[in-house]
Design an enzyme around this catalytic site. Structure first.
Site, PDB file in Angstrom:
ATOM      1  N   ASP A  13       0.823  -1.220   0.000  1.00  0.00           N
ATOM      2  CA  ASP A  13       0.000   0.000   0.000  1.00  0.00           C
ATOM      3  C   ASP A  13       0.853   1.265   0.000  1.00  0.00           C
ATOM      4  OD1 ASP A  13      -2.302  -1.660   0.252  1.00  0.00           O
ATOM      5  OD2 ASP A  13      -1.904  -1.809   2.401  1.00  0.00           O
ATOM      6  N   GLY A  15       1.579   3.006  -2.541  1.00  0.00           N
ATOM      7  CA  GLY A  15       1.195   3.914  -3.627  1.00  0.00           C
ATOM      8  C   GLY A  15       1.887   3.548  -4.938  1.00  0.00           C
ATOM      9  N   LYS A  16       2.183   2.258  -5.101  1.00  0.00           N
ATOM     10  CA  LYS A  16       2.895   1.811  -6.315  1.00  0.00           C
ATOM     11  C   LYS A  16       2.058   2.025  -7.568  1.00  0.00           C
ATOM     12  CE  LYS A  16       3.253  -2.295  -4.561  1.00  0.00           C
ATOM     13  NZ  LYS A  16       2.874  -2.067  -3.140  1.00  0.00           N
ATOM     14  N   ALA A  39      -4.174  -7.569  -3.951  1.00  0.00           N
ATOM     15  CA  ALA A  39      -3.573  -6.239  -4.095  1.00  0.00           C
ATOM     16  C   ALA A  39      -4.601  -5.315  -4.723  1.00  0.00           C
ATOM     17  CB  ALA A  39      -2.357  -6.330  -4.993  1.00  0.00           C
ATOM     18  N   GLY A  40      -4.631  -4.096  -4.271  1.00  0.00           N
ATOM     19  CA  GLY A  40      -5.526  -3.126  -4.904  1.00  0.00           C
ATOM     20  C   GLY A  40      -4.750  -1.866  -5.198  1.00  0.00           C
ATOM     21  N   HIS A  41      -4.667  -1.518  -6.463  1.00  0.00           N
ATOM     22  CA  HIS A  41      -3.973  -0.283  -6.834  1.00  0.00           C
ATOM     23  C   HIS A  41      -5.024   0.762  -7.149  1.00  0.00           C
ATOM     24  CE1 HIS A  41      -0.202  -2.032  -6.685  1.00  0.00           C
ATOM     25  NE2 HIS A  41       0.053  -2.273  -7.947  1.00  0.00           N
ATOM     26  N   THR A  42      -4.939   1.890  -6.497  1.00  0.00           N
ATOM     27  CA  THR A  42      -5.886   2.958  -6.791  1.00  0.00           C
ATOM     28  C   THR A  42      -5.168   4.009  -7.629  1.00  0.00           C
ATOM     29  OG1 THR A  42      -6.792   2.551  -4.609  1.00  0.00           O
ATOM     30  CG2 THR A  42      -7.557   4.531  -5.737  1.00  0.00           C
ATOM     31  N   GLN A 224       2.088  -5.899  -2.876  1.00  0.00           N
ATOM     32  CA  GLN A 224       2.228  -6.240  -1.442  1.00  0.00           C
ATOM     33  C   GLN A 224       3.394  -5.597  -0.668  1.00  0.00           C
ATOM     34  OE1 GLN A 224       1.116  -9.339  -3.269  1.00  0.00           O
ATOM     35  NE2 GLN A 224      -0.888  -8.680  -2.652  1.00  0.00           N
ATOM     36  N   THR A 239       2.473 -12.619   2.816  1.00  0.00           N
ATOM     37  CA  THR A 239       1.666 -13.210   1.767  1.00  0.00           C
ATOM     38  C   THR A 239       2.412 -14.448   1.239  1.00  0.00           C
ATOM     39  OG1 THR A 239       0.295 -12.713  -0.162  1.00  0.00           O
ATOM     40  CG2 THR A 239       2.532 -11.778  -0.162  1.00  0.00           C
ATOM     41  N   ARG A 305      -6.154   0.561   8.078  1.00  0.00           N
ATOM     42  CA  ARG A 305      -4.756   0.105   8.133  1.00  0.00           C
ATOM     43  C   ARG A 305      -4.132   0.524   9.460  1.00  0.00           C
ATOM     44  NH1 ARG A 305      -3.996   2.448   2.143  1.00  0.00           N
ATOM     45  NH2 ARG A 305      -4.869   0.672   1.029  1.00  0.00           N
ATOM     46  N   LEU A 332       3.881  12.353   1.047  1.00  0.00           N
ATOM     47  CA  LEU A 332       4.579  13.323   1.902  1.00  0.00           C
ATOM     48  C   LEU A 332       3.576  14.334   2.464  1.00  0.00           C
ATOM     49  CD1 LEU A 332       7.416  14.351   2.823  1.00  0.00           C
ATOM     50  CD2 LEU A 332       7.315  15.945   0.907  1.00  0.00           C
ATOM     51  N   SER A 413       6.119  11.839  -4.249  1.00  0.00           N
ATOM     52  CA  SER A 413       4.732  11.976  -4.694  1.00  0.00           C
ATOM     53  C   SER A 413       4.003  12.870  -3.694  1.00  0.00           C
ATOM     54  CB  SER A 413       4.090  10.592  -4.762  1.00  0.00           C
ATOM     55  OG  SER A 413       2.705  10.733  -4.935  1.00  0.00           O
ATOM     56  N   THR A 414       3.360  13.915  -4.208  1.00  0.00           N
ATOM     57  CA  THR A 414       2.714  14.884  -3.310  1.00  0.00           C
ATOM     58  C   THR A 414       1.190  14.874  -3.462  1.00  0.00           C
ATOM     59  OG1 THR A 414       3.003  16.585  -4.992  1.00  0.00           O
ATOM     60  CG2 THR A 414       4.725  16.422  -3.297  1.00  0.00           C
TER      61      THR A 414
HETATM   62  P1  IMP Z   1      -3.025 -12.776   1.756  1.00  0.00           P
HETATM   63  O1  IMP Z   1      -2.114 -12.186   0.736  1.00  0.00           O
HETATM   64  O2  IMP Z   1      -4.481 -12.518   1.493  1.00  0.00           O
HETATM   65  O3  IMP Z   1      -2.733 -14.226   2.014  1.00  0.00           O
HETATM   66  O4  IMP Z   1      -2.740 -12.038   3.169  1.00  0.00           O
HETATM   67  C1  IMP Z   1      -1.488 -12.198   3.845  1.00  0.00           C
HETATM   68  C2  IMP Z   1      -1.061 -10.893   4.499  1.00  0.00           C
HETATM   69  O5  IMP Z   1      -0.710  -9.950   3.482  1.00  0.00           O
HETATM   70  C3  IMP Z   1      -2.167 -10.213   5.327  1.00  0.00           C
HETATM   71  O6  IMP Z   1      -1.556  -9.549   6.434  1.00  0.00           O
HETATM   72  C4  IMP Z   1      -2.728  -9.192   4.379  1.00  0.00           C
HETATM   73  O7  IMP Z   1      -3.327  -8.107   5.044  1.00  0.00           O
HETATM   74  C5  IMP Z   1      -1.477  -8.770   3.642  1.00  0.00           C
HETATM   75  N1  IMP Z   1      -1.743  -8.237   2.296  1.00  0.00           N
HETATM   76  C6  IMP Z   1      -2.074  -8.931   1.194  1.00  0.00           C
HETATM   77  N2  IMP Z   1      -2.223  -8.106   0.140  1.00  0.00           N
HETATM   78  C7  IMP Z   1      -1.962  -6.880   0.588  1.00  0.00           C
HETATM   79  C8  IMP Z   1      -1.906  -5.599  -0.056  1.00  0.00           C
HETATM   80  O8  IMP Z   1      -2.129  -5.434  -1.257  1.00  0.00           O
HETATM   81  N3  IMP Z   1      -1.591  -4.558   0.755  1.00  0.00           N
HETATM   82  C9  IMP Z   1      -1.309  -4.705   2.080  1.00  0.00           C
HETATM   83  N4  IMP Z   1      -1.337  -5.871   2.702  1.00  0.00           N
HETATM   84  C10 IMP Z   1      -1.655  -6.947   1.962  1.00  0.00           C
END
Ligand code: IMP
Length: 434
Positions: A13, A15-16, A39-42, A224, A239, A305, A332, A413-414
């Protein structure tokens, strides 16, 4: 003609998504090498907000090719939804997305299996994203997984599915899990989405290697973050894949000799989602303030978080295992209104300084952070795009991080928009982008 790796230097997270989207301008292909829809990229482009789960953010740049590498695990239904969502937003995904035929597939029973390990009484939960990521990688390593190449062949899918479902049913019964391992219509739904995905499935290692040979430029994107890496992270609170730079070659098939640089992305502070050690975690009020200013809620799960202050020893460690050439510091502006900004500058354990990252859980839990408080800058940095326009104390903060971590800061990144970015001329990072 540099090909580069961009990955998270902390716990994800960082900010990639925005950084990759910004730099993709200078490249032809963006390939993701591990993880799945955990993973979620916004990415914000003008008024529009895109949340990408499998697909690298390079797809948002017209003409660029996006690759889902063999090191990823793909949830086919979620991927089709993502493709359709982007298509509705006017992005020509189907023509520019390549999915590795060697990537493994996440199937409905993987979520059921995840419940076996996460919810079992007496088990310390990892706090996973509950997407079935770990069990899909378990099947891969145990050599009983289903890969995209077989998933898109109906006869192969049917026979692999039957044997996998039979195995998982036995397991679920043994552990008293009442959920259906494979709901009635799930095979039919998979066969239908396989049909949609088939045209995009191909040998992406060959695609990348031929592109590199022909002088095309490639970004390899991690998800991650280093501290969630299966080998180098805070095991077992990690992960199930190789998020570090080393994973970029195995997760794409592009050899290390074709990669010229490694860029780490770190927040100006730090966050973590899920359980596990977190030496520089802020106390209640400090954490709440960072969380609110930085909108620190998971983009996939919505979970708040955990928040803390920049951790120098952690960054030194992640720089060591990845070989960072340069750092991008993100968010920042979130620290703009703090009177003081604490930084964790060292670790002690039992009153003794330590200069390695402990491997054991107990060693990690026993870390005592050593703090230094830096003066805040109490002035807006949001949206600035020139280094010299930053307040002097913000520049002092960045210089401090550079000196203590031993890695240059090539970019800041600002804000979430593409142009809310400072590139430092003369940096190694700028040379890699050229
Ligand atoms: P999993 O990847 O769902 O197996 O989760 C394993 C650990 O990685 C957990 O603590 C999740 O919260 C963390 N995690 C997985 N993907 C992300 C991500 O994209 N950002 C932040 N933490 C992540």
């Amino acid at each position: 003609m540099s090909n580069i790796i961009i990955l998270g230097a902390q716990w994800g997270d960082e900010g990639k998504g925005k950084v990759v989207d910004r730099f993709a301008e200078c490249f032809d292909i963006v390939a993701r090498y591990q993880g799945g829809h955990n993973a979620g990229h916004t990415v914000y482009i003008g008024e529009r907000k895109f949340i990408l789960k499998h697909i690298p953010s390079g797809i948002l740049r017209p003409g660029k090719v996006a690759v889902i590498g063999n090191g990823m695990v793909v949830e086919p239904l979620a991927l089709v939804e993502e493709v359709d969502g982007l298509t509705r937003a006017g992005i020509d995904v189907r023509a520019r997305l390549a999915i590795s035929n060697r990537a493994h597939v996440i199937l409905p029973y993987h979520r059921v299996v995840e419940r076996l390990s996460e919810a079992r009484p007496g088990r310390v939960a990892i706090g996973t994203t509950s997407r079935g990521i770990g069990p899909a990688y378990e099947d891969k390593v145990a050599r009983r997984g289903i890969r995209m190449a077989d998933f898109v062949e109906p006869d192969s899918l049917r026979s692999l599915w039957e044997s996998a479902v039979a195995d998982k049913t036995v397991l679920a019964k043994a552990f008293g899990i009442g959920d259906e391992v494979a709901p009635a219509d799930s095979l039919e739904r998979c066969l239908a989405v396989a049909e949609c995905l088939r045209p995009m499935v191909r040998d992406t290692a060959q695609l990348l290697c031929h592109a590199a040979r022909d002088g095309k430029r490639i970004i390899l994107e991690g998800a991650q973050g280093t501290m969630l890496d299966i080998d180098h992270g805070t095991y077992p609170f990690v992960t199930s894949s190789s998020a570090t730079a080393g994973g970029a070659s195995t997760g794409t098939g592009l050899p290390p000799t074709r990669i010229q640089g490694v860029i780490g992305v770190a927040k100006a502070y730090i966050t973590r989602v899920g359980g596990g050690p977190f030496p520089s975690e802020a106390d209640g009020k400090g954490a709440d303030r960072i969380r609110n200013e930085g909108k620190e809620f998971g983009s996939v799960t919505g979970r708040p978080r955990r928040c803390g202050w920049f951790d120098v020893p952690l960054l030194r460690y992640t720089a060591m295992v990845n070989g960072f050439d340069s750092l991008v510091i993100t968010k920042l502006d979130v620290l703009d209104q703090f009177d003081e900004v604490p930084v964790c500058v060292g670790y002690r354990s039992g009153g003794v300084d330590i200069d390695t990252m402990p491997a054991s859980l107990d060693g990690l839990e026993r870390i005592e952070p050593v703090w230094e408080n830096l003066p805040g800058w109490r002035s807006h940095t949001h949206g600035l795009d020139r280094y010299d326009d930053l307040p002097a104390r913000a520049r002092d903060y960045l210089r401090f991080l550079e000196e203590r971590t031993g890695v240059e800061i090539g970019c800041i990144s600002t804000g979430p928009e593409r142009d809310q970015t400072i590139l430092r001329s003369g940096s190694r990072l700028v040379a890699l982008l050229e």
